[in-house]
Design an enzyme around this catalytic site. Structure first.
Site, PDB file in Angstrom:
ATOM      1  N   ASP A   1       0.990  -1.378  -0.038  1.00  0.00           N
ATOM      2  CA  ASP A   1       0.064   0.071  -0.051  1.00  0.00           C
ATOM      3  C   ASP A   1       0.936   1.296  -0.031  1.00  0.00           C
ATOM      4  OD1 ASP A   1      -2.226   1.396   0.221  1.00  0.00           O
ATOM      5  OD2 ASP A   1      -1.936   1.718   2.483  1.00  0.00           O
TER       6      ASP A   1
ATOM      7  N   GLU B   1      -9.082  14.284   7.000  1.00  0.00           N
ATOM      8  CA  GLU B   1      -9.663  15.122   7.998  1.00  0.00           C
ATOM      9  C   GLU B   1      -9.228  16.235   9.012  1.00  0.00           C
ATOM     10  OE1 GLU B   1     -13.012  12.962   9.892  1.00  0.00           O
ATOM     11  OE2 GLU B   1     -14.304  12.697   8.276  1.00  0.00           O
TER      12      GLU B   1
ATOM     13  N   LEU C   1       5.204  -0.245 -15.460  1.00  0.00           N
ATOM     14  CA  LEU C   1       3.811  -0.256 -15.875  1.00  0.00           C
ATOM     15  C   LEU C   1       2.918   0.379 -14.729  1.00  0.00           C
ATOM     16  CD1 LEU C   1       1.679  -1.127 -17.802  1.00  0.00           C
ATOM     17  CD2 LEU C   1       1.574  -3.457 -16.655  1.00  0.00           C
TER      18      LEU C   1
ATOM     19  N   ILE D   1      -1.183   1.163 -13.897  1.00  0.00           N
ATOM     20  CA  ILE D   1      -2.709   0.651 -14.156  1.00  0.00           C
ATOM     21  C   ILE D   1      -3.441   1.607 -13.469  1.00  0.00           C
ATOM     22  CG2 ILE D   1      -3.969  -1.174 -14.596  1.00  0.00           C
ATOM     23  CD1 ILE D   1      -1.525  -2.863 -14.149  1.00  0.00           C
TER      24      ILE D   1
ATOM     25  N   LYS E   1      -7.593  -4.893  -4.820  1.00  0.00           N
ATOM     26  CA  LYS E   1      -5.995  -5.388  -4.636  1.00  0.00           C
ATOM     27  C   LYS E   1      -5.984  -6.610  -3.963  1.00  0.00           C
ATOM     28  CE  LYS E   1      -5.083  -0.863  -2.111  1.00  0.00           C
ATOM     29  NZ  LYS E   1      -4.875  -0.058  -0.745  1.00  0.00           N
TER      30      LYS E   1
ATOM     31  N   ASP F   1      -6.674  -2.603   3.687  1.00  0.00           N
ATOM     32  CA  ASP F   1      -5.541  -3.346   3.260  1.00  0.00           C
ATOM     33  C   ASP F   1      -5.958  -4.922   3.635  1.00  0.00           C
ATOM     34  OD1 ASP F   1      -4.559  -1.545   1.991  1.00  0.00           O
ATOM     35  OD2 ASP F   1      -3.488  -0.757   3.888  1.00  0.00           O
TER      36      ASP F   1
ATOM     37  N   ALA G   1      24.308  -0.292 -21.836  1.00  0.00           N
ATOM     38  CA  ALA G   1      24.310   1.096 -21.495  1.00  0.00           C
ATOM     39  C   ALA G   1      24.388   2.012 -22.263  1.00  0.00           C
ATOM     40  CB  ALA G   1      25.242   1.201 -20.155  1.00  0.00           C
TER      41      ALA G   1
ATOM     42  N   SER H   1      21.221   1.855 -24.734  1.00  0.00           N
ATOM     43  CA  SER H   1      20.092   2.395 -24.016  1.00  0.00           C
ATOM     44  C   SER H   1      20.234   3.833 -23.967  1.00  0.00           C
ATOM     45  CB  SER H   1      20.095   1.845 -22.522  1.00  0.00           C
ATOM     46  OG  SER H   1      19.193   2.522 -21.887  1.00  0.00           O
TER      47      SER H   1
END
Length: 1420
Positions: free
Chosen positions: A438, A730, A997, A999, A1036, A1060, A1364, A1367
């Site tokens: 989390d 809050e 990635l 999502i 999750k 969680d 390297a 890249s």
């Protein structure tokens, strides 16, 4: 009879109809999404049966016996056993283990005369010892539970007696459903009860739920509607109502039912009316309630199913190898049976070998071989290690002890250390491959700091506040109470604060306190209770870094324009205030009241503050302001409003409204008019407070303009208030509003008092609170505005939700609509900018309703509140009908800082080969920014974002991203295992340019569908890091379940909040962080830590040690059992496979049970192959556990082959030595046992990497115990086991030099191959573990140099110079250095430049920030 049938038919139709709608229209069940507080992720079904509660009184005796008399009483019992059933039940449970059943079978088999191998008592001994040890352990643990149960059941509470007609002391165990219970302050609630009376004049009861969920902040509970107006305590004898509620269930966040009066009028019941068992009454003098659930039917007990049992991966592997040993045993017994049959066939005519029975019958060789098969099973039973399971439990307890006593896990701030709640999966900590984390409260501190806001389309950056945060150093005494914290910054106000919080004097319980003292009750009860309240820790989310907010000067100047003079008519003309000014006022009002914050005083912990409505208010202009607001609202509001609020319009259904108790109390006139008569008393009540200010600065008020004199005492009071919030968001917003002198002063169930700058305290009538939930992602309050007298809905929530609920305005509309569109566009830009900076964003909006609209909505909402079936769905639908056509006020940006050591921990865990996923409910930009800040995403990562709005588009996007990754990254071995459906390689390789990635929640909903799961997993295999944002709690857990089940990998989930819990329970190992959001995650976890950085040592050090220790210990158990039992097997070739042993049976049993059992246990607890410092400095050593290098199938079979070799040497060296001699059978077996003991113990010494004096002491003790037993047994046992005789054998051998020569020669030959292999391995081809072990013996200078070379070699192995350069050429980047946050921002720009050819799926971290704003990212 017809009436109940109609009622049942009506509710059944509604239940079935709702289920159909849910199944057809929704992907997830709503109730399961909200069930995060309990341990179960699914709420139990009611099955159409409800609970009817009748008062336990004499007048209801017959009806009570019919309904409530059959319910469970309040006695609890968490023990398994009683004195009568302990032995049979414990044996029954122990024989659920296959190993125990196997040995029980051998015991029974040995009682059969035809196959008897040992004395009957000897065969029983190992099983009896193991069963006894486990029974003693279970008995002691159960007795401890019994004492706790006895203490709880005998606690005393006051219960109304129907005979004595008064409240009497009664034990908890005697409480029943329907009893009236009276509780005082600081008393623990004995059962789930509906609240009927509170001494608080507003019908409020404050409770502390730390005993239930660990949260220490106060929560409010409300007396049932209609009972709060009573001036005296509820009289049980006059209670003629009945309660109908749902059946007992474990959902802590839900209670559905209604209270039906004798006139058939119903009042809805919800969780706000229910006091749960285990909670503590705080800040309330006394309460009275009626019990609805008791004992094991209470929600607290239903959420306590006991410890969960998880089987570790290593234990499952060991069970498989036990089966291999069983197969090996069967093969050896089969060989013995065949050999015995062949032997008898060869010597069939020799009566010496084939003795006939007394009746002259001769047993055939085939039948004798069959009998011998079972005899051999008894003889070779030691091959199955019965003591292995007991030893594993002991070793795990030792490992847990050392983990819990590691001082590095201690957090002084939280005053806690690591908790090991699951005792049987510690070794799994050393094999984790996927980590799901989390964000909020886990990676971040969950200390919400107000940073920026946007109001009416204008951005306020709060530069002064940013500078304060940069230079802010929190005091060491951060855990001190709120009084000490505030006194350091407001020392000049210490004396004036005193009169603001007054203690209640003793008075009769039935009478209610005066209004100005409401809620400020003193702690009554014994001395311990009072001390507990005084020692209670500070309010949650109240550290100085959160409470001290420096206002933005521009916004403060604009806010200062909100004065009575602004609304005063000039020359008879109404001067209309600017739209921006009205937005600013509504914005801060929403921040102050759109919450559930409890107001308390710091110098009297847990005491609520209540003020008069209009103390210190300038009277002259308020009436004019009210009239002006009514006119302005009529012009601006899209909904029709009343010109005067005194009378209801004719269109409102008055009969329905008048029936509602809420409306019977509600006055539609302005609170300004209501309080005018009490103005004199209010001003007098504040005069003392004002006087204290004058004492400090005499005459300072002489030259102040009107209104400023009264603002000083209000500021004095406001600075002394503490806010107890259920969430840090809050609290941060309320403290921000207070910084702008929009101070939340008091809260009751019916009203909220806000001190609004020069306008003074304003009393808002609180009509409804629609709480936040993870589905709606917003909360709302419905109030009656004290100035305009209109019903106003203030809403705050996620921007993605609020923006869709705004009123739609056409570009060609009125001027006001155009302004709203401009404000919306500007606010959206500000929100995007806040998210890029890693801030948590919230939108603030409002809606004005006419009384007619409100009454219509209230009618439907009342029906939803009084419903039992499908109540949650109906309430959500009701909330959605209210929360629409909103007017945007502004937005807030709150910073949640990273915890200390998070980037370093994540970097170490990734070097260890663990693939880390971040699962959060925050926005995409916020999640990406935090991922960069904590080094989850690196500066040179290529970022792909999957944010499709449909399933087909999601599939296309994943295909495009996958092709792009395959072009840039060489062939990946990860794809092969995905397509073949096999398990994933243990370590994710690190080659070339890495990809991240991201999502979103909508896309996550599609990829979790079965048709896209495999493609999604293949995509994540090519990705270096995965970030799932805007994910719900259920999503999750589904992600974790998907990865765990499809990839067959070891998973760990870590979180800190109730959302969680489901994710933590699904993973192989769940880790809870004991943060600021209570203890739900901790209570559902297997391990609990106080900070994320502790996870690195828990895994890299203790996880590695636990796995290596237990793996080697299990292998050693298999080795020593096979090595020793094979001695008996080899002897069968020389005794006609007759099942004879060359060793006395007692020595045979004690050899594994006593002489060689303790050293492997000590090894399993104390072994350290590498030091903790080295394991932390070289995280890549953790990969050996991921690959299961210590316990591979090949390792197991090599260990068995080595055991076979050593047993051959141990048998045949003495055999050839004594061949041709006249020694007897036990004299031949004695050197075999002695040599085998030394071989087995020295084998453990060779395998040990860290020998200590404890190892030496235990090994020497084992040897001495063997010789002591052999000497004593040989001296005393003359005819113990006829016809064999062990008498004086050891004594004779110890005087024979040949005995010593045989033992030494056997030991050397047996251990030479293993010893030689270990020497060559350490010299020629040392594995990383041995190389790292060598570092522990170097000097600090040599060690530092060796570590530098090690890391340099590792970098060359991961990224070659050519790769390297390649890249760099592809991405167009230059090598750069600097702060990691700056790298993250530069990476965002360069990534954005690359995405031209892939607009659909590849998205960069959007936007680059000015250099001046870089510190904002750095501080995350």
């Amino acid at each position: 009879m017809a009436e109940p049938l109609q009622w049942a038919r009506y509710h059944w139709q509604r239940l079935m109809g709702s289920r159909t709608r849910v199944d057809d229209g929704r992907l997830y069940d709503y109730s399961s999404l909200l069930a995060c507080g309990g341990k179960s992720t699914h709420s139990p079904k009611l099955a159409g049966k409800h609970r009817i509660v009748i008062p336990h009184l004499q007048s209801f005796k017959d009806e009570y016996d019919k309904f409530s008399g059959t319910y469970m009483n309040n006695r609890i019992r968490t023990t398994k056993y009683t004195l009568l059933n302990f032995v049979p039940r414990n044996l029954f449970e122990q024989f659920h283990r296959a190993a125990n059943l196997y040995f029980l079978f051998l015991v029974v088999l040995n009682w059969v005369p035809l196959v008897e191998a040992f004395q009957k008592e000897i065969t029983m001994l190992p099983l009896v010892v193991v069963l006894t040890i486990i029974a003693i352990k279970d008995g002691l643990e159960d007795y401890r539970k019994y004492k706790i149960d006895k203490h709880i059941n005998n606690l005393v509470t006051k219960v109304y007696s129907r005979k004595e007609k008064k409240y009497l002391d009664c034990c908890w165990k005697d409480v029943t459903v329907g009893d009236f219970i009276r509780l005082s302050c600081n008393e623990i609630i004995p059962a789930d009860m509906v609240l009927l009376f509170s001494t608080d004049p507003d019908g409020i009861c404050h409770i502390e739920t730390s005993g239930l969920d660990g949260e220490s902040n106060l929560k409010q509970r409300q007396v049932v509607r209609g009972y709060a107006e009573q001036d005296s305590e509820v009289d049980p004898e006059k209670f003629y109502s009945r309660i109908e509620c749902e059946s007992p269930n474990n959902d802590l966040s839900r209670f559905r039912g209604f209270l039906e009066h004798s006139n058939k009028q119903r009042v809805g019941l919800n969780k706000e009316n229910l006091l749960l068992r285990g909670c503590t009454i705080r800040n309330t003098e006394a309460v009275v309630g009626i019990v609805v659930y008791a004992g094991h039917e209470t929600k607290a007990m239903l959420n306590n199913p006991g410890p969960r049992y998880k089987r570790s991966k290593l234990e499952r592997r060991a069970n498989t190898d036990v089966l291999w040993c069983v197969l090996l045993l069967l093969i050896m017994c089969l060989i013995g049976a065949l050999g015995h049959g062949i032997w008898l066939s060869r010597y069939a005519n020799v009566l010496f070998f084939n003795i006939p029975k007394p009746d002259g019958h001769v047993v055939s060789p085939a039948l004798a071989g069959f009998y011998m098969f079972w005899t051999m099973i008894i003889l070779l039973q030691v091959l199955i290690p019965i003591s292995l399971y007991v030893s594993i439990e002991i070793v795990k307890l030792g490992q847990i002890y050392f983990i819990q006593n590691d001082v590095d896990f201690y957090s002084e701030k939280m005053d806690s250390t690591v908790q090991c709640r699951a005792l049987n999966i510690a070794e799994d900590l050393g094999q984790i491959q996927y980590l799901f984390s989390d964000k909020t409260g886990t990676l971040t501190e969950n200390k919400m700091v107000f940073r920026r806001c946007s109001v009416a389309g204008f951005d306020y950056c709060h530069e002064e506040n940013a500078k304060r945060l940069e230079s802010y150093q929190e005091a060491v005494s951060e855990d001190e109470d709120c009084t000490d914290t505030l006194s350091s910054s407001l020392s000049n106000m210490a004396k004036p604060r005193a009169p603001c919080c007054r203690m209640v004097q003793s008075r009769p319980l039935g009478s209610k306190p005066p209004d100005h003292l409401s809620g400020s009750t003193s702690a009554i009860g014994d001395g311990e209770g009072a001390t507990e309240v005084l020692r209670s820790r500070q309010a949650a989310f109240s550290s100085p870094i959160e409470t001290d907010v420096v206002p933005d000067t521009r916004l403060l100047d604009k806010f200062a324009q909100i004065t009575p003079h602004l609304f005063t008519p000039l020359d008879g003309a109404i001067q209309e205030p600017p739209l921006e000014t009205l937005c600013i006022m509504d914005f801060f009002i929403a921040l102050a009241i759109c919450n559930t914050v409890v107001v308390s005083a710091p110098n009297q912990p847990r005491q609520k503050i209540r003020l008069s409505s209009l103390s210190g208010t300038p009277i002259k202009s308020l009436e004019e302001i009210k009239n002006l607001f009514q006119r302005l609202s009529a012009r601006r509001s899209s909904s029709p409003s009343l010109a005067s609020g005194k009378d209801l319009p004719s269109g409102i259904p008055g009969t329905f409204v008048s029936r509602l108790p809420l409306f019977s109390r509600m006055k539609l006139t302005s609170p300004v008019e209501e309080a005018a008569s009490g103005m004199h008393e209010s001003l007098q009540g504040c005069s003392d407070t004002a006087g204290c200010t004058e004492t400090e600065k005499p005459g300072s008020s002489a030259g102040l303009p009107d209104g400023k004199v009264d603002s000083l005492p209000r500021a004095c009071l406001a600075s002394s208030l503490c806010y107890e919030a259920e969430s840090p968001d809050e609290a941060a917003l309320v403290y921000a509003a207070r910084a702008y002198r929009c101070t939340l002063q008091s809260r009751t169930p019916e009203q909220v008092v806000v001190d609004l700058a020069a306008l003074g305290p304003l009393t808002f009538q609180l009509l409804h609170i629609l709480p936040f939930d993870s589905v709606r992602k917003r909360m709302s309050v419905v109030v009656r505005h004290p100035l305009s007298n209109e019903v106003v809905v203030y809403t705050k929530g996620a921007d993605s939700v609020i923006m869709e609920l705004l009123s739609v305005a056409s570009p060609d509309g009125a001027n006001l609509e155009k302004q709203q569109m401009i404000i919306r566009e500007k606010t959206q830009k500000h929100l995007d900018d806040y998210a890029k900076r890693g801030l948590r964003t919230l939108c603030i909006a409002k809606k004005v309703m006419s009384d007619t609209e409100y009454a219509e909505w209230l009618r439907d909402h009342f029906l939803a509140e009084t419903s039992i079936d499908n109540r949650e769905e109906l309430l959500v639908e009701s909330a959605m009908r209210l929360e629409n056509k909103l007017t945007l006020l502004g937005a807030t940006g709150i910073e949640d800082r990273l915890q200390e050591g998070v980037p370093e921990s994540i970097e170490a865990l990734r070097k260890a080969g663990i693939k880390i996923w971040m699962l959060t409910g925050d926005k995409q930009e916020t999640a990406i920014n935090i991922a960069y800040a904590c080094k989850l995403l690196e500066a040179d990562n290529k970022l792909f974002i999957l944010n499709s709005q449909s399933k087909d588009a999601c599939e296309v996007q994943m295909s495009i991203i996958l092709k792009e990754l395959q072009k840039q990254v060489p062939a990946s071995p990860d794809q092969a295992w995905i397509r073949k459906g096999s398990a994933q390689p243990a370590v994710i390789r690190d080659s070339g340019q890495q990809a991240g990635l991201v999502i979103t929640g909508k896309a996550l909903e599609f990829v979790l569908q079965e048709s896209l799961q495999r493609q999604f997993l293949e995509l994540t295999a090519w990705s270096h890091t995965v970030v799932c944002c805007q994910a719900t709690p259920l999503q999750k857990s589904e992600v974790v379940k998907l990865v765990r089940s499809h990839l067959q990998v070891m998973t760990l989930a870590i979180g800190d909040g109730a959302n969680d819990v489901s994710m933590i329970q699904v993973a192989d190992i769940g880790v809870g962080v004991s943060g600021q959001e209570g203890m739900q995650a901790v209570m559902a976890s297997d391990f609990a830590i106080s900070q994320f950085r502790h996870l690195s040592k828990l895994l890299l050090v203790h996880g590695h040690w636990c796995y290596m220790r237990l793996s080697n210990m299990i292998l050693y158990f298999f080795y020593k059992n096979v090595a020793y039992v094979n001695l008996l097997f080899w002897y069968q070739f020389f005794c006609g496979f007759s099942g004879t042993s060359m060793t006395d049976y007692w020595v045979l049993i004690f050899f594994n049970l006593l002489f060689t059992s303790v050293p492997p246990i000590i090894y399993g607890v104390l072994e350290k192959d590498v030091s903790a410092d080295t394991l932390m400095e070289l995280p890549e050593l953790y990969q050996s556990g991921q690959k299961s290098e210590a316990y591979l199938p090949l390792t197991f079979w090599i260990t068995l082959l080595d055991a076979f070799y050593q047993s051959l040497v141990c048998f045949f060296v003495p055999y050839f030595t004594y061949q041709g001699s006249d020694i007897d059978i036990f004299t031949f077996g004695n050197p075999l046992n002695t040599a085998a003991l030394f071989i087995i113990l020295l084998h453990l010494t060779i395998e040990s990497k860290s020998l200590t004096w404890i190892h030496g002491l235990v090994i020497i003790g084992s040897i001495l115990s063997y010789f002591f037993f052999a000497l004593a047994f040989g001296a005393m046992c003359v005819t113990c086991n006829p016809p064999s005789n062990p008498y004086w054998i050891m004594q004779d051998h110890m005087l024979d030099p040949v005995f010593y020569l045989v033992c030494v020669l056997t030991i050397c030959i047996a251990l030479l191959p293993r010893f030689t292999y270990r020497i060559l391995q350490g010299s020629l081809f040392p594995p990383p573990i041995l190389r790292a072990k060598h570092l522990d013996h170097l000097t600090p200078e040599e060690r530092a140099e060796a570590l530098k070379k090690w890391r340099g070699a590792g970098k060359k192995n991961h990224v070659t110079p050519q790769r390297a350069d390649q890249s760099t050429r592809k991405s167009g980047r230059r090598p750069r250095s600097g702060h990691p946050s700056a790298l993250a921002m530069k990476s965002a720009t360069s990534c954005a430049a690359e995405q031209g050819h892939l607009p659909l799926c590849e998205t960069a971290f959007p936007g680059c920030h000015p250099a001046a704003e870089a510190p904002d990212v750095t501080r995350l």
